[in-house]
Design a protein around this motif. Structure first.
Motif, short mmCIF file in Angstrom:
data_model
loop_
_atom_site.label_atom_id
_atom_site.label_comp_id
_atom_site.label_asym_id
_atom_site.label_seq_id
_atom_site.Cartn_x
_atom_site.Cartn_y
_atom_site.Cartn_z
N GLU A 114 114.23 16.73 61.82
CA GLU A 114 113.95 15.31 61.59
C GLU A 114 115.18 14.46 61.81
O GLU A 114 116.29 14.84 61.45
CB GLU A 114 113.41 15.10 60.17
N LYS B 125 111.04 17.40 68.05
CA LYS B 125 109.86 17.05 67.25
C LYS B 125 108.72 18.03 67.42
O LYS B 125 107.60 17.74 67.02
CB LYS B 125 109.37 15.65 67.66
N THR C 139 114.49 21.23 59.64
CA THR C 139 115.23 20.23 58.86
C THR C 139 115.71 20.86 57.57
O THR C 139 114.95 21.54 56.90
CB THR C 139 114.30 19.05 58.54
#
Lengths: 313, 742
Positions: free
Chosen positions: A243, A248, A256
């Motif tokens: 993140e 993504k 993350t």
């Protein structure tokens, strides 16, 4: 050591109480039956004379069925009661009455768990942070085959099934770390699909949420900086999310804050720089059959990428 | 036209009774029984090796003895082998050997069918085990859940070998079971009413009926899985409208009664052993027999207790919980009957009896943990952990295998003429008792510690290494015990004490003849006036018929060809019902995508062709009537007409298929097409098989081999042919007329 016998939630406690009761009943039945068998054998062990040829007595057989029938009715009744009262299969969310809403959405993958907190949007992999004392509704779904979500100290197990949504309650009475496992054979690495539930006090949980919303700090140390470059130059971002960066993808676990995790690879290895480097060098050696290919990184490259990832906390 | 009856065709007799060829070509039930048992012993060793490898891998944490791929294949093959190649053959073997003897018959109802049933097993086993040579044995677990067992997740050929192997073995099982049903119902000696048959026979009759109705759901599931895998249908693919749970429902509708296919014969065996070694009759024969029948019926109402963690809903969970608790009653109450049999008895602690006693205790333990699982919330913690592994091994090994050992020591003398050595037997018993309990008792605790099943390794969690280590080490005792048994068998065959007719002072008819029995079983049958004819003969002043009256035998026996045909038809009916259920499940809601029954099918044309098929039932009936009244010409005419009508129907079906496929309605197109082709395709195969049988009858008729006395077996074929028509009426109503849609 015995998570099933160390419940930390009202639901797990109720199941444990039922288990103790049935275990107690079973022990009594066993002692009676084994005792009768033992007595019959003991008495008959040296009997020389021809025994009376007893063909049976219908009356006696009906009488001795009464006890078992009552026991069976009793156990059926209390377990039915627990099925109903524990509301173990939640249909209605306590606060808004819609049947679709959930606090957490858990998706089972071969061979890792993806968790999304529906209100905050935080996504985790193989670990779930929850506040204590709150009854959370968890939506369970599968991205591929059947898995089973099981945190023995906190809740019943429930299968995650492709094409179907299941719901359970998850609640921790007090702060702590609770082990979760996949409990339905799902292929090669079913053994390493463990996860952890971290229950924090509501204040700590709020702090954790805040911390998660901050973007990750840029790596400072040179190895980590180079590692970051390698991470984005290689195809890592085709599968993973970090993140606050351009990574993504959701094919593999969310990375993350990976540095704050205690375990990696579904519990196969502890999280440390050395282990992470080993993993990056050759994931198949640690978790053979897992979906992460061998990227043929050199030792150097693996070390640097590990340093980058270890900076994400 | 000649009206003489030609001599019936006699198969060439094999001259010798010794040598390999005589065993390979045997149709004698005793030899077929021994072949089954030898196969079971062989695969017990194979499955045992698989278990040893599994436990070696699990002996220490993070072990690298086996890769996960190999481990997963091993536990899949271990389960599949033990169920289909050990459990079922052992019981079929004992049943084959003993049932005709116990009812005073010369052989089973259909000796050649019996031999064929056996040979399906090595054939199926070969198909299953061949998969190892392709590098990909099946690896989705012995219950092969979808979608793990479907194409995107299991790409290798392992699952395909599993499917084909199981289908072949299943055919053998069903055929064998039909034979037992026909034997028990039709071949009993005079005086042997159904009320007087040994409990072994009654319970094996129940088990055979169970097999006839229980294997077909597995076949339905396998049919769907193979169409998914090989023809790209989507029965189990949620993305394309399929249902993953459908597999589980069908599998467990087979799978749960299947465990009673194991448990019932174990009960049958100890119900013979315990009375003899207590020197008393079984306490409450009627209850033991009746409770076995109740188990047969109830076993179809509990299957979803394997699915409590699936999320079926409160009502389903409560219903299946209650039914599972209920079935514990007829099962458990028998323990009281066996205990009461021993109560007041004169106990002989032979090896056989020791195994039977251990069976009682261990089966109770397994049964009690079963009751725990029936309490659904407990299941929600314990299912899919080592607690359930412990549970089912307690009933399957502690119960069923120990009962098999009891039966082995008890009937080995009858089968071979020699006693097994008792001292070696006691060694085997104690080694197995220690080994089995050591391996599996600790697994209850491992389950409570959170260890899931089917994991190829585990982390060094506190306590896991110790208990897994104990579990694995205990396996050595079972290995040692097995070697002792094999040594015992081998040396007893050569130097064992000669057994004589009745070494145990047994009660039932098998002990009235020599050990081993002659080819036709009995030179002279004792009079049968009670449930213990040999006891009556040996102890005339204590004879049962003086103290415990059983109703006299009416002497009537059903026709075995009819029994065979009806049993077969019932089993096929179950298969079709499940396929039709699949059709209804996937076609009851309009999904809007692609062809449907309304859009794709020409109801009128198929209706006309259906009339041809239905007419063929009428013409068959005429042909049967003509055969019974010896009107050969008319018989042949009506039979030929039947065949032509059947062929016409198939041509119509072919025309329909051609039209559909030309319009891109292929089996993989959508779920309507998949279910349509699967249902009508299997029906068409059944019509074809029927036509082949009728063509054979026609040829025999032309050659004058069919006469009035063959009217009964010919009529049995008619049962099948009419059944095929009834199925079509159902298929037509459901698929073409859509009667299930409101």
């Amino acid at each position: 050591m015995f998570p099933v016998f160390q419940p930390e939630s009202p639901e797990a406690q109720a199941i444990y109480d039922l288990f103790l009761l049935v275990l107690g009943i079973s022990a009594v039945i066993f002692i009676i039956v084994a005792g009768l068998i033992g007595i019959a054998l003991w008495r008959g062990r040296n009997r020389e004379a021809m025994p009376k040829q007893d063909f049976g007595s219908e009356k006696r057989e009906i009488y001795w069925m009464v006890g078992p029938i009552l026991v069976i009715l009793w156990i059926t009744a209390i377990s039915a009661k627990l099925i109903l009262t524990a509301n173990a299969i939640p249909k209605i969310h306590p606060s808004n009455g819609e049947s679709e809403a959930a606090d957490l959405t858990v998706t089972g993958h071969q061979w890792w768990w993806e968790i999304e907190h529906n209100d905050s949007g935080i996504v985790e992999a193989n670990e779930i942070y929850i506040p204590t004392g709150k009854k959370l509704r968890v939506k369970l779904q599968s991205a591929d085959v059947i898995h089973c979500f099981w945190v023995p100290q906190l809740a019943r197990k429930m299968d995650v099934i492709p094409g179907r949504e299941n719901y359970i309650w998850l609640e921790a009475a007090k702060p702590g770390t609770y082990q979760g496992r996949c409990a339905e054979y799902c292929g090669n690495q079913h053994a390493w699909m463990n996860f952890k539930v971290y229950a924090l006090t509501p204040d700590e949980f709020a702090k954790w949420e805040e911390g998660r919303h901050e973007p990750p700090s840029s790596p400072a140390e040179s190895d980590a900086v180079e590692g970051e470059k390698i991470f984005f130059a290689h195809t890592c971002l085709n599968c993973h999310t970090v993140e606050g960066t351009i990574a993504k993808a959701t094919i593999g676990p969310n990375l993350t804050r990976i540095a704050s995790r205690k375990e990696l690879a579904g519990g196969a290895i502890e999280n440390s720089s050395e282990n992470l480097a080993l993993w990056l060098k050759n994931p198949q050696a640690i978790k053979p059959g897992c979906k992460m290919p061998d990227f043929k990184l050199t030792d150097e490259e693996a070390r640097k990428v590990a340093a980058y990832l270890e900076s994400l906390d | 036209m000649s009206t003489e009856v030609a001599t019936p065709y006699e198969p060439v007799a094999v001259d010798s009774t010794t040598g390999l060829l005589s065993w390979v070509s045997t149709v004698d039930h005793k030899r077929v029984g021994i072949l089954y048992i030898l196969l079971a012993v062989f695969f017990l060793l194979v499955g045992g090796v698989e278990a040893v490898l599994i436990r070696t891998q699990l002996a220490i944490p993070n072990n690298t003895f086996l890769s996960p791929e190999v481990f997963n294949q091993l536990f899949t093959m271990h389960g599949t082998t033990m169920v289909f190649l050990v459990g079922m053959p052992f019981f079929t073997g004992f049943s084959n050997y003993l049932v005709p003897l116990m009812i005073g018959a010369k052989d089973v109802a259909f000796p050649r069918l019996n031999a064929m049933s056996f040979w399906m097993l090595p054939f199926g086993a070969f198909l299953l085990y061949f998969s190892f040579f392709t590098g990909a044995a099946p690896n989705a677990g012995w219950f092969s859940y979808a979608p793990l067992s479907t194409k995107p997740y299991s790409l290798g050929p392992g699952i395909d070998y599993w499917i084909v192997g199981l289908v072949v073995m299943g055919v053998g099982s069903i055929a064998g079971a039909i034979n037992i049903v026909a034997t028990v119902l039709c071949m009993r000696a005079p005086g042997m009413s159904l009320q007087r048959v040994p409990l072994f026979v009654w319970i094996m009759l129940m088990q055979a009926m169970l097999i006839v109705v229980t294997i077909p759901p597995l076949n339905s599931a396998l049919a769907l899985l193979s169409v998914d895998r090989w023809l790209e249908a989507a029965f189990f693919e949620p993305v394309r409208g399929g249902s993953v749970l459908l597999w589980q429902h069908f599998f467990w509708i087979f799978g749960h009664p299947e465990v009673y296919v194991f448990a019932l014969p174990a009960f049958a065996m100890v119900s013979e052993v315990i009375p003899v070694f207590s020197r008393k009759p079984i306490y409450g024969y009627a209850f033991v027999a009746g409770s076995s029948t109740i188990i047969l019926l109830l076993s179809y109402s509990v299957w979803a207790h394997h699915m409590f963690a699936v999320g079926l809903g409160t009502s389903a969970n409560i219903f299946f919980s209650a039914m599972t608790m209920l079935i514990a009653l007829p099962t458990g109450v028998k323990i009281f009957n066996w205990t009461a049999t021993m109560w007041g008895g004169s106990i002989r602690f032979t090896t056989s009896m020791l195994f039977a006693i251990a069976f009682l205790i261990q089966f109770v333990i397994g049964g009690l943990t079963g009751v725990m699982f029936a309490a659904v919330p407990i299941d929600w913690q314990m299912t899919d952990t080592y607690f359930v592994v412990a549970h089912f091994h307690y009933v399957l090994i502690g119960g069923v295998v120990f009962a098999i050992f009891a039966a082995t020591y008890y009937w080995f003398p009858k089968m071979t003429g020699r006693m097994l050595d008792e001292k070696l037997g006691k060694w085997q018993f104690w080694l197995w008792l220690v080994g089995f309990n050591g391996t599996f008792m600790v697994q209850h605790f491992l389950g409570a510690m959170g260890m899931p099943r089917r994991v190829y390794t585990y982390a060094d969690n506190p306590g896991w290494a110790l208990l897994n280590g104990i579990s694995s080490a205990s396996v050595l005792f079972m290995v040692a015990g097995t070697l002792v048994l094999i040594w015992n068998i081998v040396s007893s065959l050569r130097h064992g004490q000669v057994a004589g007719n009745n070494p145990w002072d047994g009660f039932t008819l098998e002990w009235a003849t020599t050990s081993p029995p002659p080819e036709t079983n009995f030179d002279k049958l004792p009079e049968i006036k009670s449930r213990r004819p040999v006891w009556d003969q040996q102890h005339p002043d204590l004879a049962d018929w003086k103290f415990a009256k059983t109703p006299a035998d009416s002497g009537s026996r059903p026709d075995r060809a009819k029994v065979c045909a009806w049993a077969f038809v019932i089993s096929e009916a179950v298969f079709f019902v499940l396929l039709l259920v699949t059709y209804v499940v996937f076609n009851s809601q309009a999904t809007g995508d692609g062809p449907t029954a309304e859009s794709a099918l020409d109801v009128r044309r198929t209706g006309i062709f259906s009339l041809f098929l239905l007419a063929s039932s009428l013409t068959f009936f005429f042909s049967e009537w003509c055969l019974r009244t010896s009107r050969r010409g008319a018989f042949l005419f009506w039979l030929a007409t039947t065949i032509l009508l059947g062929i016409t129907f198939l041509c119509g079906q072919g025309w329909e298929y051609y039209g559909l496929i030309a319009n891109d309605v292929t089996i993989d197109r959508n779920l309507f097409a998949s279910t349509f082709f699967t249902v009508t395709g299997f029906h068409g195969l059944h019509v074809t098989a029927g036509l082949i049988a009728l063509a054979i009858m026609f040829t025999l008729g032309r050659q004058n081999h069919l006469t009035q006395e063959h009217a009964k077996p010919y009529g049995a074929i008619g049962v099948y042919w009419h059944f095929v028509d009834v199925v079509w009426i159902l298929v037509f109503s459901i698929i073409y007329l859509g009667v299930f849609q409101s």
